[in-house]
Design a protein around this motif. Structure first.
Motif, PDB file in Angstrom:
ATOM      1  N   MET A  20      30.353  38.354  10.106  1.00 49.56           N
ATOM      2  CA  MET A  20      29.246  38.816   9.266  1.00 49.56           C
ATOM      3  C   MET A  20      27.938  38.127   9.642  1.00 49.56           C
ATOM      4  O   MET A  20      26.876  38.770   9.716  1.00 49.56           O
ATOM      5  N   ILE A  21      28.001  36.830   9.883  1.00 48.92           N
ATOM      6  CA  ILE A  21      26.799  36.081  10.255  1.00 48.92           C
ATOM      7  C   ILE A  21      26.218  36.606  11.561  1.00 48.92           C
ATOM      8  O   ILE A  21      25.012  36.865  11.680  1.00 48.92           O
ATOM      9  N   LEU A  22      27.078  36.784  12.562  1.00 44.10           N
ATOM     10  CA  LEU A  22      26.589  37.181  13.882  1.00 44.10           C
ATOM     11  C   LEU A  22      26.224  38.658  13.951  1.00 44.10           C
ATOM     12  O   LEU A  22      25.261  39.043  14.624  1.00 44.10           O
ATOM     13  N   ILE A  30      29.787  41.978  17.602  1.00 42.96           N
ATOM     14  CA  ILE A  30      31.164  41.495  17.673  1.00 42.96           C
ATOM     15  C   ILE A  30      32.031  42.606  18.256  1.00 42.96           C
ATOM     16  O   ILE A  30      32.136  43.691  17.681  1.00 42.96           O
ATOM     17  N   VAL A  31      32.667  42.340  19.395  1.00 41.03           N
ATOM     18  CA  VAL A  31      33.458  43.368  20.066  1.00 41.03           C
ATOM     19  C   VAL A  31      34.950  43.159  19.903  1.00 41.03           C
ATOM     20  O   VAL A  31      35.747  44.022  20.276  1.00 41.03           O
ATOM     21  N   GLY A  32      35.360  42.011  19.343  1.00 39.91           N
ATOM     22  CA  GLY A  32      36.778  41.777  19.164  1.00 39.91           C
ATOM     23  C   GLY A  32      37.042  40.506  18.392  1.00 39.91           C
ATOM     24  O   GLY A  32      36.187  39.614  18.315  1.00 39.91           O
ATOM     25  N   GLN A  33      38.240  40.439  17.786  1.00 42.01           N
ATOM     26  CA  GLN A  33      38.665  39.260  17.051  1.00 42.01           C
ATOM     27  C   GLN A  33      40.115  38.957  17.385  1.00 42.01           C
ATOM     28  O   GLN A  33      40.914  39.875  17.607  1.00 42.01           O
ATOM     29  N   ALA A  34      40.452  37.676  17.421  1.00 41.22           N
ATOM     30  CA  ALA A  34      41.831  37.267  17.696  1.00 41.22           C
ATOM     31  C   ALA A  34      42.197  36.133  16.761  1.00 41.22           C
ATOM     32  O   ALA A  34      41.340  35.358  16.330  1.00 41.22           O
TER      33      ALA A  34
END
Length: 222
Positions: A20-22, A30-34
């Motif tokens: 959310m911040i970025l 944001i292109v992905g999360q792990a």
């Protein structure tokens, strides 16, 4: 250009907060999360983000191991990695920098410094949280002395002033205010210091200042 970022943290709430911040920044996506190191490495290799933002303690591979696999000295096409952690331990900082990280922040650093670290890493620069820089100097002061490399060119008077402020742990904006110069001028001087001293990041600049007793306060001169 939009900076594409991959976030890896084992806590969903933290990943959501960082995202959310970025995402609120106009130039960051944001292109992905792990949620663990293995997934982070696999996603990074598939998505090729501009910057990877990794926590240290994750299941499987930790953030430092993941960084080494993506940005280590043996990697032909290294990625930019920023480490962010709640663990305020000096050995983590040293290990992260040796693994190839382009930045090191604590999770209480604030949204502005976080965004600055992402942008710096995307530009090939390194941003180490100022409070971490100062703490590393205290740890370094108890280590055995080592030979001090001489600068390839003499430092200018202004570079000496910027050097002293970096060693005190000031951020770029704080240095600009202290010396009555612009932020871009500060960045230019820091880039020149890195070249002249053969330093890879702010921590190595500060360590050089400590070794050569350049940490005394210097009066700003316009």
């Amino acid at each position: 250009m939009t900076i594409r970022v991959l976030i890896a943290d084992d806590q969903e709430l933290v990943r959501t907060g960082l995202s959310m911040i970025l995402d609120a920044q106009p130039d960051i996506e944001i292109v992905g999360q792990a949620s663990d190191g293995n997934d982070a490495v696999a996603l990074a290799r598939r998505l090729r983000p501009d910057v990877c933002l990794f926590d240290i303690r994750m299941p499987g591979l930790d953030g430092i191991q993941a960084t080494r696999m993506l940005a280590g000295p043996d990697i032909q096409d290294p990625m930019a990695v920023v480490i962010i952690t709640t663990f305020d331990l000096d050995e983590y900082v040293f290990d992260a920098l040796r693994a190839g990280a382009k930045g090191f922040l604590l999770k209480d650093a604030g949204s502005e410094l976080l965004a600055q670290a992402i942008r710096a890493a995307a530009n090939g620069d390194a941003l180490i949280a100022p409070n971490v820089t100062v703490r590393l100097l205290h740890a370094f002061s108890g280590a055995a002395p080592s030979p001090v490399p001489q600068p390839i060119e003499p430092l200018t008077e202004r570079e000496e002033q910027v050097l002293a402020d970096v060693a005190r742990g000031l951020s770029n904006s704080e240095i600009a205010t202290n010396l009555y110069i612009t932020l871009s001028t500060v960045k230019t001087h820091i880039a020149s210091l890195m070249t002249k001293l053969g330093a890879r990041n702010r921590v190595e600049i500060a360590i050089w200042a400590h070794q050569t007793e350049r940490m005394r306060d210097q009066s700003p001169r316009p």
